[in-house]
Design a protein around this motif. Structure first.
Motif, PDB file in Angstrom:
ATOM      1  N   SER A   1     -18.038 -62.354 -34.410  1.00 21.32           N
ATOM      2  CA  SER A   1     -19.098 -61.286 -34.703  1.00 21.32           C
ATOM      3  C   SER A   1     -18.220 -60.102 -33.966  1.00 21.32           C
ATOM      4  N   ILE A   2     -18.198 -59.107 -34.999  1.00 18.64           N
ATOM      5  CA  ILE A   2     -17.414 -57.773 -34.461  1.00 18.64           C
ATOM      6  C   ILE A   2     -18.141 -56.994 -33.283  1.00 18.64           C
ATOM      7  N   ASP A   3     -19.420 -57.369 -33.053  1.00 19.23           N
ATOM      8  CA  ASP A   3     -20.121 -56.877 -31.842  1.00 19.23           C
ATOM      9  C   ASP A   3     -19.851 -57.547 -30.791  1.00 19.23           C
ATOM     10  N   THR A   4     -19.625 -58.718 -30.853  1.00 22.53           N
ATOM     11  CA  THR A   4     -18.840 -59.557 -29.662  1.00 22.53           C
ATOM     12  C   THR A   4     -17.765 -58.884 -29.365  1.00 22.53           C
ATOM     13  N   VAL A   5     -16.513 -58.950 -30.172  1.00 19.61           N
ATOM     14  CA  VAL A   5     -15.403 -58.867 -29.786  1.00 19.61           C
ATOM     15  C   VAL A   5     -14.876 -57.337 -29.252  1.00 19.61           C
ATOM     16  N   LYS A   6     -16.056 -56.314 -29.579  1.00 19.97           N
ATOM     17  CA  LYS A   6     -15.877 -55.136 -29.461  1.00 19.97           C
ATOM     18  C   LYS A   6     -16.216 -54.538 -27.949  1.00 19.97           C
ATOM     19  N   SER A   7     -16.987 -55.653 -27.402  1.00 15.71           N
ATOM     20  CA  SER A   7     -17.472 -55.462 -26.026  1.00 15.71           C
ATOM     21  C   SER A   7     -16.484 -55.285 -25.075  1.00 15.71           C
ATOM     22  N   GLU A   8     -16.574 -54.679 -24.200  1.00 13.28           N
ATOM     23  CA  GLU A   8     -15.474 -54.303 -23.095  1.00 13.28           C
ATOM     24  C   GLU A   8     -15.156 -55.813 -22.319  1.00 13.28           C
ATOM     25  N   ARG A   9     -16.027 -56.657 -22.413  1.00 13.40           N
ATOM     26  CA  ARG A   9     -15.488 -58.031 -21.822  1.00 13.40           C
ATOM     27  C   ARG A   9     -14.569 -58.819 -22.678  1.00 13.40           C
ATOM     28  N   TYR A  10     -14.388 -58.653 -24.004  1.00 17.02           N
ATOM     29  CA  TYR A  10     -13.718 -59.322 -24.866  1.00 17.02           C
ATOM     30  C   TYR A  10     -12.583 -58.667 -25.617  1.00 17.02           C
ATOM     31  N   ARG A  11     -12.758 -57.354 -25.599  1.00 21.24           N
ATOM     32  CA  ARG A  11     -12.172 -56.314 -26.341  1.00 21.24           C
ATOM     33  C   ARG A  11     -10.326 -56.300 -26.183  1.00 21.24           C
ATOM     34  N   ALA A  12     -10.006 -56.551 -25.121  1.00 25.18           N
ATOM     35  CA  ALA A  12      -8.773 -56.607 -24.611  1.00 25.18           C
ATOM     36  C   ALA A  12      -8.003 -57.811 -25.112  1.00 25.18           C
ATOM     37  N   SER A  13      -8.846 -58.957 -24.945  1.00 30.12           N
ATOM     38  CA  SER A  13      -8.260 -60.224 -25.071  1.00 30.12           C
ATOM     39  C   SER A  13      -7.951 -60.241 -26.724  1.00 30.12           C
ATOM     40  N   PHE A  14      -9.139 -59.864 -27.358  1.00 31.38           N
ATOM     41  CA  PHE A  14      -8.966 -59.956 -28.920  1.00 31.38           C
ATOM     42  C   PHE A  14      -7.879 -59.161 -29.414  1.00 31.38           C
ATOM     43  N   LEU A  15      -7.581 -58.050 -28.787  1.00 37.22           N
ATOM     44  CA  LEU A  15      -6.506 -57.107 -29.391  1.00 37.22           C
ATOM     45  C   LEU A  15      -5.289 -57.961 -29.130  1.00 37.22           C
ATOM     46  N   GLN A  16      -5.312 -58.332 -27.935  1.00 36.03           N
ATOM     47  CA  GLN A  16      -4.037 -59.206 -27.652  1.00 36.03           C
ATOM     48  C   GLN A  16      -3.588 -60.421 -28.611  1.00 36.03           C
ATOM     49  N   HIS A  17      -4.625 -61.258 -28.892  1.00 32.05           N
ATOM     50  CA  HIS A  17      -4.524 -62.358 -29.458  1.00 32.05           C
ATOM     51  C   HIS A  17      -4.933 -62.513 -30.940  1.00 32.05           C
ATOM     52  N   CYS A  18      -5.509 -61.520 -31.382  1.00 29.68           N
ATOM     53  CA  CYS A  18      -5.964 -61.371 -32.743  1.00 29.68           C
ATOM     54  C   CYS A  18      -4.977 -62.262 -33.761  1.00 29.68           C
ATOM     55  N   PRO A  19      -5.444 -62.924 -34.565  1.00 30.75           N
ATOM     56  CA  PRO A  19      -4.356 -63.617 -35.652  1.00 30.75           C
ATOM     57  C   PRO A  19      -3.752 -62.572 -36.379  1.00 30.75           C
ATOM     58  N   GLU A  20      -2.701 -62.910 -37.321  1.00 35.88           N
ATOM     59  CA  GLU A  20      -1.972 -61.739 -37.975  1.00 35.88           C
ATOM     60  C   GLU A  20      -2.419 -61.501 -39.421  1.00 35.88           C
ATOM     61  N   PHE A  21      -3.655 -62.336 -39.543  1.00 29.88           N
ATOM     62  CA  PHE A  21      -4.448 -62.183 -40.966  1.00 29.88           C
ATOM     63  C   PHE A  21      -5.917 -62.127 -40.735  1.00 29.88           C
TER      64      PHE A  21
END
Length: 173
Positions: free
Chosen positions: A87-107
């Protein structure tokens, strides 16, 4: 990078899935993610599994505790699972954003990307702006493969449309 903008029901999901499967089969990518509105997560997971043999986990606020229990301790769920439908709304949240940015897959596939266009001038939607900021930061990694999907990419606001194009290539904005 590619924007697929076509009518509802024409096959944008299938096109994006075919590209993902091909990139995985060629060994050009190892991990994939789909960002979409929360109500589309189940549909995306089913399509990826049934049509493309990609077993993705769903990342929504309600699924994260279970995913964290199954992941290796001290490992981000975004790094642990090779294929995600989030969910884009979950990963954009302050709680998960940094981790998703760091570990987002290459595709990365972004469905309903028009919901993450930069809001025009005075019509500032905080949620929409957060989605756009997340995608802008994800697109800054030039070697990240991105497919953007939308049935309504142009709302009539030129600046919003250009903000979507800027995710493909900054000079398009």
């Amino acid at each position: 990078r590619l924007l697929i903008a076509d009518d509802v029901g024409v096959g944008k999901t299938i096109e994006a899935g075919l590209i993902a499967r091909e990139m995985l089969d060629r060994g050009e990518v190892r991990r994939t993610a789909v960002l979409c509105p929360p109500y589309l997560c189940d549909q995306w997971q089913k399509e990826l599994s049934e049509k493309f043999n990609i077993d993705a986990v769903i990342v929504r606020s309600g699924t994260i505790p279970q995913l964290e229990r199954e992941a290796a301790q001290d490992t981000s769920i975004f790094a642990h699972y090779p294929h995600l439908v989030a969910s884009i709304d979950t990963v954009k949240s302050e709680r998960y954003r940094a981790s998703f940015l760091q570990h987002c897959p290459e595709f990365l596939i972004v469905d309903e990307v028009h919901g993450a266009a930069a809001p025009p001038g005075e019509k500032q939607s905080r949620s929409q702006q957060q989605r756009h900021d997340l995608l802008r930061d994800l697109s800054a990694r030039r070697n990240r493969h991105m497919i953007l999907l939308s049935a309504t990419p142009h709302s009539g606001m030129e600046s919003s449309f250009r903000s979507i194009l800027g995710l493909l290539k900054p000079e398009f904005q």
